[in-house]
Design a protein around this motif. Structure first.
Motif, PDB file in Angstrom:
ATOM      1  N   MET A 131       0.831  -1.197   0.000  1.00 20.28           N
ATOM      2  CA  MET A 131       0.000   0.000   0.000  1.00 20.28           C
ATOM      3  C   MET A 131       0.874   1.259   0.000  1.00 20.28           C
ATOM      4  N   LEU A 132       1.932   1.237   0.817  1.00 16.69           N
ATOM      5  CA  LEU A 132       2.764   2.437   0.920  1.00 16.69           C
ATOM      6  C   LEU A 132       3.549   2.672  -0.360  1.00 16.69           C
ATOM      7  N   SER A 133       3.945   1.603  -1.034  1.00 20.67           N
ATOM      8  CA  SER A 133       4.662   1.821  -2.295  1.00 20.67           C
ATOM      9  C   SER A 133       3.723   2.455  -3.316  1.00 20.67           C
ATOM     10  N   MET A 134       2.412   2.206  -3.171  1.00 24.12           N
ATOM     11  CA  MET A 134       1.461   2.776  -4.126  1.00 24.12           C
ATOM     12  C   MET A 134       1.164   4.245  -3.837  1.00 24.12           C
ATOM     13  N   VAL A 135       0.950   4.605  -2.579  1.00 20.26           N
ATOM     14  CA  VAL A 135       0.476   5.966  -2.312  1.00 20.26           C
ATOM     15  C   VAL A 135       1.549   6.926  -1.806  1.00 20.26           C
ATOM     16  N   SER A 136       2.705   6.407  -1.381  1.00 16.61           N
ATOM     17  CA  SER A 136       3.657   7.328  -0.744  1.00 16.61           C
ATOM     18  C   SER A 136       4.447   8.141  -1.761  1.00 16.61           C
ATOM     19  N   GLY A 137       4.352   7.800  -3.039  1.00 20.69           N
ATOM     20  CA  GLY A 137       5.058   8.576  -4.056  1.00 20.69           C
ATOM     21  C   GLY A 137       6.306   7.896  -4.564  1.00 20.69           C
ATOM     22  N   SER A 138       6.835   6.945  -3.762  1.00 21.88           N
ATOM     23  CA  SER A 138       8.001   6.168  -4.190  1.00 21.88           C
ATOM     24  C   SER A 138       9.150   7.031  -4.685  1.00 21.88           C
ATOM     25  N   VAL A 139       9.456   8.048  -3.918  1.00 21.85           N
ATOM     26  CA  VAL A 139      10.626   8.865  -4.197  1.00 21.85           C
ATOM     27  C   VAL A 139      11.507   8.811  -2.963  1.00 21.85           C
ATOM     28  N   GLY A 140      12.793   8.560  -3.157  1.00 17.78           N
ATOM     29  CA  GLY A 140      13.695   8.504  -2.017  1.00 17.78           C
ATOM     30  C   GLY A 140      13.991   9.899  -1.513  1.00 17.78           C
ATOM     31  N   PHE A 141      12.987  10.498  -0.875  1.00 18.32           N
ATOM     32  CA  PHE A 141      13.103  11.882  -0.451  1.00 18.32           C
ATOM     33  C   PHE A 141      12.690  11.959   1.010  1.00 18.32           C
ATOM     34  N   ALA A 142      13.426  12.742   1.776  1.00 21.73           N
ATOM     35  CA  ALA A 142      13.077  12.876   3.181  1.00 21.73           C
ATOM     36  C   ALA A 142      12.219  14.121   3.364  1.00 21.73           C
ATOM     37  N   PRO A 143      10.921  13.973   3.631  1.00 25.29           N
ATOM     38  CA  PRO A 143      10.071  15.145   3.833  1.00 25.29           C
ATOM     39  C   PRO A 143      10.637  16.009   4.952  1.00 25.29           C
ATOM     40  N   ASN A 144      10.692  17.284   4.697  1.00 28.21           N
ATOM     41  CA  ASN A 144      11.390  18.175   5.619  1.00 28.21           C
ATOM     42  C   ASN A 144      10.396  19.055   6.377  1.00 28.21           C
ATOM     43  N   PRO A 145      10.235  18.823   7.676  1.00 24.92           N
ATOM     44  CA  PRO A 145       9.284  19.634   8.448  1.00 24.92           C
ATOM     45  C   PRO A 145       9.626  21.120   8.399  1.00 24.92           C
ATOM     46  N   ALA A 146      10.873  21.433   8.063  1.00 28.20           N
ATOM     47  CA  ALA A 146      11.271  22.839   8.002  1.00 28.20           C
ATOM     48  C   ALA A 146      10.602  23.559   6.834  1.00 28.20           C
ATOM     49  N   ASP A 147      10.049  22.809   5.898  1.00 28.55           N
ATOM     50  CA  ASP A 147       9.353  23.439   4.778  1.00 28.55           C
ATOM     51  C   ASP A 147       8.020  24.042   5.207  1.00 28.55           C
ATOM     52  N   GLY A 148       7.665  23.861   6.456  1.00 27.52           N
ATOM     53  CA  GLY A 148       6.359  24.332   6.889  1.00 27.52           C
ATOM     54  C   GLY A 148       5.327  23.252   6.657  1.00 27.52           C
ATOM     55  N   LEU A 149       4.071  23.664   6.658  1.00 30.21           N
ATOM     56  CA  LEU A 149       2.984  22.694   6.582  1.00 30.21           C
ATOM     57  C   LEU A 149       2.972  21.930   5.257  1.00 30.21           C
ATOM     58  N   VAL A 150       3.668  22.478   4.268  1.00 30.81           N
ATOM     59  CA  VAL A 150       3.702  21.812   2.956  1.00 30.81           C
ATOM     60  C   VAL A 150       4.283  20.413   3.071  1.00 30.81           C
ATOM     61  N   PHE A 151       5.071  20.181   4.114  1.00 27.96           N
ATOM     62  CA  PHE A 151       5.815  18.927   4.141  1.00 27.96           C
ATOM     63  C   PHE A 151       4.894  17.708   4.212  1.00 27.96           C
ATOM     64  N   ILE A 152       3.663  17.889   4.688  1.00 26.48           N
ATOM     65  CA  ILE A 152       2.787  16.713   4.699  1.00 26.48           C
ATOM     66  C   ILE A 152       2.334  16.341   3.287  1.00 26.48           C
ATOM     67  N   TYR A 153       2.552  17.210   2.327  1.00 22.10           N
ATOM     68  CA  TYR A 153       2.198  16.864   0.947  1.00 22.10           C
ATOM     69  C   TYR A 153       3.391  16.323   0.175  1.00 22.10           C
ATOM     70  N   GLU A 154       4.541  16.233   0.841  1.00 19.32           N
ATOM     71  CA  GLU A 154       5.730  15.794   0.125  1.00 19.32           C
ATOM     72  C   GLU A 154       5.776  14.271   0.011  1.00 19.32           C
ATOM     73  N   PRO A 155       6.244  13.779  -1.123  1.00 21.52           N
ATOM     74  CA  PRO A 155       6.325  12.326  -1.298  1.00 21.52           C
ATOM     75  C   PRO A 155       7.553  11.762  -0.590  1.00 21.52           C
ATOM     76  N   SER A 156       7.555  10.473  -0.366  1.00 25.68           N
ATOM     77  CA  SER A 156       8.709   9.816   0.250  1.00 25.68           C
ATOM     78  C   SER A 156       8.594   8.330  -0.082  1.00 25.68           C
TER      79      SER A 156
END
Lengths: 333, 325
Positions: free
Chosen positions: A253-278
């Motif tokens: 399930m997570l491989s399908m919806v998480s975006g499958s990008v090796g990226f570390a969502p950064n809380p420093a980006d502000g609230l946008v970070f919950i929309y970041e893929p990982s």
């Protein structure tokens, strides 16, 4: 049960019972051996990756996806195999997704469990039981499909504004495959597991303890929370631990919806970070199964597996330890 | 692992706090809390209803009888890519195979734990192993299975070319899936066995039955509802698992037999199940045909619903039967 066994065995020292016990015992040992072999095999196969990277394996550095690509291609060339791998974005993604969904699911499950055990009217109980079980039984791939086709487009179209997309566009594209989608769906997936165990724990609370509190004039709501929930604490821990294990191990399930990008969502980006893929660890394994043919990639994947296995074992131990206090009172939750 | 079935199957104990008093006298915070609990309970019902109804609508839209009798094939539009006959059959085959492994072994372990369980150290080790197994992610079992079935001496179970063992086959997938179902079977059967009061055993011993005979003739028949429940819960996990199928069944779109012996060649070969079909056809997969994925997911959901109903029925029947002690 043990006493019976001794008594009977003295009367029938040999014969079918002895044979049956030995046969079953052997079978049991085989299963235990198989699980032990799993530890040894996976750790052994993943060891080269750990050995080449040392503790940096767990650290951050470089782009994970590029590293995975380099490791994969190095397996096909005659040149030296590449092992450089820094798994932090994957680990961070796992922590973020599993951590937040466990927190959300825990609060919801606790309320629902209290509701089922003490406050729901009969018909509601009759509905909620099968509902919870059904939610627990729905295959993860179905959750994933619904996430990809319903929740992800919804997040992309309605929740992420153009401004939000522009704000992180130099680093990452936001297209709805996000932390938020993963957390929401994972919470729905693991909440039923928690509810089932919480309900058992709450039902096992001795009635007298609750009645004592009621007799003091404390209202039922307070009674349940101050006496029931507190007594059932081991069950709460056990359920949370099991749900966490399920979340950590959830790959499809997570491989399908998480975006499958090796990226570390950064809380420093502000609230946008919950929309970041990982992409969490387990999803990384299933996304790269073609890499099993390339020796260095294979070792890296098994190393990721070993980390999962270690966390699963740790969680399982924590769950076992959490259940012990309840046993003291003869309450088996 | 505590089973999900106990939510409904456990008899409802008389509740201490359940009285017909209104919450009007409570403090505001308590009343808000109760309202929140109601809200969450209803929310769960609504989520479930939404999932089932949405898939029902999509299923009716996309599911055609022809999909159930044609095999997947390659094509450019959804009308050309065929149905999911092979995945459907494979789902049934693989479920049957893994349950054929998991149920007997699960019952055996449960019987040993509940009736023998000596030495005590081993019993404790087995208990924690089963619990550990229940918490092991299926992707790890898949990785382990890959290593195990690539061993040369297990080559007869999958495709081989020269000395290289491919290690992906129905046998490999079924064996690992059975490990997934095992903890559910063991826990359920064990609970069933332990619920039988000891005087039943003593009565059997008193008429000269051996322990083996007692277990076979008295205990296991009495524990049949929990055997059934455990098997169905295990079956639910087996049917719903994707990771093991994707890794160990080879994930070929249609069945790809290996060898010439009719049935054995299929079982040694690779294939796909409904879950891997959905995974493959989701927008994130290589197939990317959402219509097909919805149709397959709907069939999958129907199976799970049927299992859920089965667990319910067994639980209800089991409840009417009580030991007097």
């Amino acid at each position: 049960m043990d006493d019976d066994g001794v008594l009977i065995d003295e009367q029938f020292p040999a014969g079918p019972d002895r044979r049956a016990e030995l046969t079953l015992g052997a079978l049991v040992c085989v299963v235990v051996g198989l699980v032990l072999a799993m530890f040894v095999f996976i750790l052994h196969e993943g060891w080269p990756s750990f050995a080449h990277n040392g503790l940096h394996w767990f650290g951050a550095g470089g782009d994970v996806d590029n590293q995975i690509g380099a490791i994969y291609t190095s397996g096909n060339s005659a040149a030296r195999a590449v092992y450089t791998f820094h798994a932090w974005p994957l680990i961070w993604s796992t922590i973020l997704i599993v951590g937040s969904s466990v927190v959300i699911a825990f609060v919801c499950s606790l309320f629902v469990a209290v509701f089922i055990v003490e406050f729901a009217p009969g018909w509601m109980q009759a509905v909620l039981g099968p509902v919870v079980r059904l939610l627990a039984m729905v295959p993860s791939v179905v959750y994933g499909l619904l996430g990809v086709l319903v929740l992800v487009p919804f997040i992309n179209n309605n929740l992420i504004g153009e401004q939000a997309k522009a704000s992180v566009s130099p680093i990452i594209t936001l297209d709805g495959y996000s932390l938020l989608a993963a957390v929401v769906i994972l919470a729905v997936m693991i909440a039923p597991l928690m509810i089932a165990i919480f309900v058992n724990g709450l039902r096992a609370v001795p009635r007298g303890w609750l009645e004592g509190s009621l007799a003091l004039g404390i209202n039922p709501w307070r009674t349940v929370w101050k006496v029931g929930v507190r007594t059932a604490r081991p069950a709460l821990v056990a359920g949370t631990v099991l749900a966490t294990a399920r979340g950590v191990g959830e790959a499809v399930m997570l491989s399908m919806v998480s975006g499958s990008v090796g990226f570390a969502p950064n809380p420093a980006d502000g609230l946008v970070f919950i929309y970041e893929p990982s992409r969490p660890i387990a999803a990384t394994i299933i996304d790269n199964i073609d890499g099993l043919t390339s020796p260095p990639m294979r070792h890296t994947l098994y190393a990721l597996g070993a980390v999962l296995l270690f966390s699963a074992a740790l969680l399982s131990f924590a769950g076992w330890a959490a259940k012990q206090p309840m046993r003291r009172y003869g309450v088996v939750a | 692992m505590t089973n999900a079935q106990t939510v409904a199957a456990a008899p409802l104990p008389p509740s201490a706090t359940r009285r017909n008093e209104s919450s009007a006298s409570w403090r505001l915070t308590d009343r808000i809390g109760l309202a929140f609990a109601w809200f969450l309970g209803l929310l769960f019902c609504m989520i479930t209803a939404a999932i089932v109804l949405y898939l029902l609508v999509q299923g009716i839209t996309y599911l055609r009888p022809s999909l159930l009798v044609t095999n997947p094939s390659s094509g450019f539009s959804e009308s050309q890519t065929g149905g999911f006959l092979d995945p459907l059959i494979d789902t049934v085959v693989i479920a049957a195979m893994s349950m054929a492994i998991a149920v007997p072994i699960g019952i055996a372990i449960a019987v040993w734990l509940s009736e023998f369980g000596r030495p005590a150290v081993l019993a404790r080790v087995v208990e924690s192993t089963i619990e550990m197994l229940a918490g092991t992610p299926s992707i790890l079992l898949a990785l382990f299975g890959t290593l195990l079935f690539e061993a040369p001496w297990l080559g007869f179970l999958s495709r081989t070319s020269g000395s290289v063992v491919f290690g992906r086959s129905f046998f490999a997938a079924a064996a690992m899936l059975s490990l997934l179902a095992l903890p559910l079977v063991v826990t359920s059967v064990r609970e069933g066995l332990q619920a039988i009061p000891s005087h039943v055993r003593e009565a059997s011993y008193a008429v000269g039955k051996t322990k083996t005979a007692t277990t076979r003739r008295v205990l296991l028949p009495a524990a049949r509802p929990s055997v059934l429940t455990g098997s169905m819960l295990g079956l639910g996990r087996v049917i719903g698992d994707t990771a093991i199928v994707v890794l160990l069944l080879g994930n070929t779109v249609t069945n790809d037999p290996s060898g010439s012996v009719p049935i054995l060649s299929t079982l040694r070969g690779t294939g796909s199940t409904l879950t891997s079909y959905v995974f493959f056809n989701a927008p994130t997969g290589d197939g990317d045909q959402p219509g097909k994925a919805y149709a397959a997911a709907f069939v999958l959901l129907l199976m799970v619903l049927a299992l859920n109903l089965g667990v319910d029925l067994v639980g209800r029947r089991g409840r009417s039967f009580r030991w007097s002690s």
